[in-house]
Structure formats: C-alpha cells, structure tokens
Scaffold this active site. Structure first.
Site, PDB file in Angstrom:
ATOM      1  N   GLU A 321      -1.228  15.242 -59.622  1.00  0.00           N
ATOM      2  CA  GLU A 321      -2.005  15.035 -58.436  1.00  0.00           C
ATOM      3  C   GLU A 321      -1.561  13.782 -57.777  1.00  0.00           C
ATOM      4  OE1 GLU A 321      -6.318  16.154 -58.541  1.00  0.00           O
ATOM      5  OE2 GLU A 321      -6.395  13.979 -58.354  1.00  0.00           O
ATOM      6  N   HIS A 350       8.873  25.535 -83.078  1.00  0.00           N
ATOM      7  CA  HIS A 350       8.690  27.134 -83.394  1.00  0.00           C
ATOM      8  C   HIS A 350       8.253  27.800 -82.363  1.00  0.00           C
ATOM      9  CE1 HIS A 350       9.323  25.992 -87.846  1.00  0.00           C
ATOM     10  NE2 HIS A 350       8.709  24.792 -87.634  1.00  0.00           N
ATOM     11  N   LYS A 454     -10.475  22.725 -51.966  1.00  0.00           N
ATOM     12  CA  LYS A 454     -12.153  22.877 -51.928  1.00  0.00           C
ATOM     13  C   LYS A 454     -12.560  23.489 -50.743  1.00  0.00           C
ATOM     14  CE  LYS A 454     -12.628  18.815 -54.785  1.00  0.00           C
ATOM     15  NZ  LYS A 454     -13.542  17.359 -55.060  1.00  0.00           N
TER      16      LYS A 454
END
Length: 535
Positions: A321, A350, A454
C-alpha cells in the site's frame, strides 16, 4: 563469488545492534560500489526527508496530514499538544486493561470478560492479528477473535464458536472515520447478535475512533464501556503501535511497553544518516539494487518460526500500500510497487521453494532467523541434534541452495521472538519503506488506489439499490438489457447480471427465468412474498 569472497563480503556488510540483538545480512543481495555512489545523493535526501517527517512536515498532501507514527513510541518528539494526548492515551489504555483484568469492568451479571471480538479491516486487523499470533501468551487472560471482512459466513463462524460466551465477550470496534463499510457491517452484525440474546450491546462495546466520526455520532459511543482515540496523523498500515494495536495486545497479556521500547530503540538506530550503520537504509539499498529501482522483484518473506507466520500478511499492506503507486512525486507515470508474499520455514520447503530455486527468478528472499529454539531445554532427536537444529539446518540449506542458483536473499536474525523484538521488527520495516520511497521518488503515505476502490464499491451498491427499486415497480419480467436501460446504464449489462444473480442466490426476492448458461436470454422479476431475508 567463491566462499572466501562471500565470507569477506558478509563481514564487511553485516549489521548488528547489540542492544536489541538483531542482525541484518545483505551480503547476498546484488549491489556494488557504483550503485552506492549513484545512490549517495538520494540517501542524503531520504535521511533529510525522514527528519522532516518526524518534525511534523505534511507528508500526505492529499489529506493535509502529518505522518507521526514514530511519535507513538517517543512522545518527546511530538508537537507539545500531541505529546500530552499520546501520553494520556497510554495511561488510559493501562488503566482500562487493569480494570478489565481485575473484573472491575465486567459484563452484566458476570464476573469477568473471557473473550474479545475485534472488528476492523486493513491496518486495524493485520497488525493486531500478527502481534497476537506472534507473542500472545499460550493462556491469555482474554481470548481474541477477529472480524476483518464483510463476509457473512466468516462473521457467523466467529459468533457460533463463541456460543454462550458471547455474554462474556468484549467487542472492540476500530474505525477512524466510522464510514468504512466492512467495519460498519461487522459492527451491525455483532450488535444484532447481542440484541437477539437480549443483551444491551453498549455494555459490551469499546470504540476506537475519531471524535465526531460517523460511528461516534450514530452509535453514541460515549455510552459504550470506553472510547479510545484514533489519531488523524497515523495511517492504518503504521497503526499497530497506536491504540489500534496496543489495546487488544494489552488485554490478551502482551507487554506493550516492551513493544514500544523495542520500536523506540530501532527508530534511534534507523535515524543514523550513515548507510552502513543504519539497518533500514541497508534494506532500502538492497530493495533498490535487486529490483533496479522499479520493484522488478517480488519480496518473499520466509520466517523460520511458527509464531511469525502472519508477518508476510502484515507486510503486504505496509509495503504494497505504501509503495504501489501509479505516479511519482513529479507526476510521471511510474507504476511502482513491490509484491510481498510468504509462508514459513520449513513448511515452505515442502511447498514452493522448488520454484524459488529453479523457476522464474522474479523475486528475492528475506529469511528471518530466530536463534532461540524454545524457552526450555530440547530433547535430542538424533545424537547431538535437536528439532531446533533441524529447523536451523533447513534455513541455512535453503539460503545456500538459492544462492547457488543466483537467487538473491537477505537474512534478519533475532535472538528470540518477544515483545521487544516484535516492536523493533515493525519499526525496522516502517523506516525501510519510508527511505526506499524517497529513493524511488514516490509518496509512501497516501493511497489513492484504495480510495478509488471504495468509491467504486459505493457506486456498485447504489446501482444495486436502483435495480431493486425498478424491479419492485415493474410487474412483468425484464431482460438484462431492458433492466440496464431502465436504470440508465445500458453499457453495464454484465454488472447488472452479476448483481441480480447474487441477489437471487441469497433469496432476496429476485427470480431468474431462462437458461442460466445463456445470460442474455434470462428474464428477471421480483416476488414480494419471497423477500423474507433478515432486516
């Protein structure tokens, strides 16, 4: 370079902070003397910019805000009027936590609170989650649960797990403006759950917000158990050492004074305007070198300690950000940024180390080593070898395997994972991000892309409300194209389709007729008696 040359480079560039017991090894990162000469003027500017930031310069011109998270761990640096507020808030947290732990503040008809629901998103969740997982005690005075999304099933999972303990659960709601939809939704969902049980929600609620915020006004937070301030000059991604992170940490039994002390000591170390003696500057140099100043390489965080599993998630927000910007400070289009991801050692060996060693070389690794295996003695798994020795061997082996295939890496070494070192680790990355931002000429302290997201979400919900209104007023089924025309969005048929499909799947009164494999042929209608969803 051969092993002898690497050993010499290691000794030349190894950083060690004796007070914290923190090491930083950047010897396996690809920088040379020419780059150091080139970056010298940029580092001088970076150190000056950081000094100005801590002196109160406006760092977020979009919102005319100072950026003062460094003041949180050293109020003496803050402007006088803020110094008093910081110190008073720390005392308020200390007093509140003491009274909760001693049962002076308690739920109605119960002796003590047993649990916490923390409602927040972004920096209001990632920091507290990381810290509680890293250094929360095994048997905390209160168990903590996080609602960090507007996912109904996720909210239900938390509430169902608590069951009868909801009546002894403290709810912390964290929202600076009070207008963040995800946090508001979590608040309303939890408030509804308390009401269904006949519980008076303000008797269980604590607010972290700005005075006069939407949440403060709508919920009348002064009637809640307590209200703590959120500071306008602290961004979400740097808020862990503010009340946002300190309140919940203290409630679950973490030594927040030690966290603040560790951050303060690291701040002092990273203020030194000397590259070799400043660990944050060394990290910024390494990031610049490996990504050619353009973020060309991903940052892979590999902590070899279970308790640090969430560190990469925390860094995703802090780094991405802060650095992910379309424009630089001169208005040039640069598309800067640095992708962060990670797992933990030796699990990652793994999982995806195969690709790190032999696949696309679009990354650099950051190993985080912890010297102390555990607080007590270890059994021998094999002669003169413990499980911790195996973990240490896995780290060193992976580091060596990557280096052999010309994959860059750095290593941060901590003596142990405790409150002091976690505070120092947070402060180290905060400063490195700030310095690196100056090197690449971007503003690390605003986030126009987040605000754009937003705004788009708000527009989407407004469109949904228009669709509901039109269908309620239209008795006959409509095609998607006709519906889009009615709401005056003829170019957004796909969006209309996705909205009505979602509403229909959740029994919101929407009826879809036709072949679902062929959206263009679907007819949509609204059935009033089917609208039995909860209000």
């Amino acid at each position: 370079m051969n092993s002898k040359e690497l050993w010499q480079r290691y000794q030349e560039w190894l950083y060690f902070h004796e007070g914290l017991g923190v090491y930083l090894d950047i010897s396996r990162m690809p920088f040379n003397e020419d780059l150091l000469t080139q970056l010298q003027p940029k580092f001088i500017k970076a150190f000056n910019d950081m000094a100005a930031l801590e002196s109160g310069a406006i760092a977020n011109p979009d919102e005319n805000r100072m950026v003062g998270h460094y003041w949180l761990r050293n109020p003496q640096l803050a402007p006088t009027y803020l110094k008093k507020e910081i110190e008073a808030t720390l005392l308020q947290i200390d007093d509140f936590v003491r009274r909760v732990h001693h049962g002076i503040i308690h739920p109605p008809y119960e002796a003590k609170f047993t649990d916490i629901i923390s409602i927040g998103i972004g920096g209001s969740a990632l920091g507290p989650q990381f810290v509680s997982d890293a250094i929360g005690p095994d048997i905390p005075p209160l168990a903590i649960h996080f609602i960090d999304n507007t996912d109904p099933a996720g909210i239900d999972r938390i509430l169902k797990r608590l069951k009868d303990r909801l009546k002894t659960t403290l709810v912390i709601v964290i929202s600076k403006s009070g207008g963040t939809s995800e946090t508001r939704n979590g608040l309303l969902e939890v408030k509804h759950a308390y009401t269904k049980l006949g519980l008076h929600f303000p008797d269980y609620a604590v607010a972290l917000t700005m005075t006069g915020s939407k949440m403060d006004e709508q919920e009348q937070c002064d009637r809640w158990i307590a209200k703590f301030p959120m500071f306008d000059w602290v961004g979400g991604r740097t808020s862990e050492l503010s009340p946002v992170g300190l309140l919940s940490a203290a409630l679950i039994g973490i030594d927040i004074k030690a966290m603040l002390e560790g951050a303060k000591i690291m701040d002092e170390a990273t203020r030194i305007p000397d590259l070799k003696n400043n660990p944050a500057a060394l990290m910024a140099l390494s990031w610049y070198a490996v990504g050619d100043g353009k973020g060309d390489k991903d940052m892979v965080i590999l902590p070899y300690k279970d308790s640090l599993l969430l560190f990469s998630r925390y860094l995703q927000q802090l780094v991405m950000e802060s650095l992910g910007k379309e424009f630089d400070l001169d208005g040039n289009t640069v598309h800067q940024g640095m992708t962060v991801y990670g797992n933990k050692g030796s699990t990652d060996q793994h999982a995806y180390v195969q690709q790190l060693r032999e696949g696309v070389g679009n990354f650099f690794a950051t190993f985080i080593e912890v010297l102390e295996d555990r607080t007590g003695p270890s059994i021998q798994i094999e002669p003169d070898a413990t499980s911790g020795d195996f973990l240490f061997g896995c780290l060193q082996g992976t580091c060596e395997a990557l280096y052999e295939n010309h994959r860059a890496s750095m290593t941060i070494t901590l003596e142990r994972v405790d409150a002091r070192n976690i505070g120092a680790l947070i402060a180290l990355y905060e400063r490195a991000v700030g310095l690196y931002a100056t090197l690449i000429n971007i503003n690390a302290y605003h986030q126009p892309g987040v605000e754009a997201g937003k705004k788009a979400a708000t527009q989407f919900l407004a469109l949904q409300q228009m669709i509901v209104k039109v269908l309620k007023e239209t008795p006959q089924p409509l095609s998607l194209e006709a519906l889009a025309e009615r709401i005056e969005t003829p170019d957004h048929v796909q969006t209309v389709y996705k909205i009505v499909r979602h509403m229909a799947a959740n029994h919101r009164g929407f009826i879809l007729q036709g072949d679902l494999h062929k959206p263009a042929e679907i007819l949509v209608s609204y059935k009033t008696d089917a609208n039995d969803w909860a209000h």
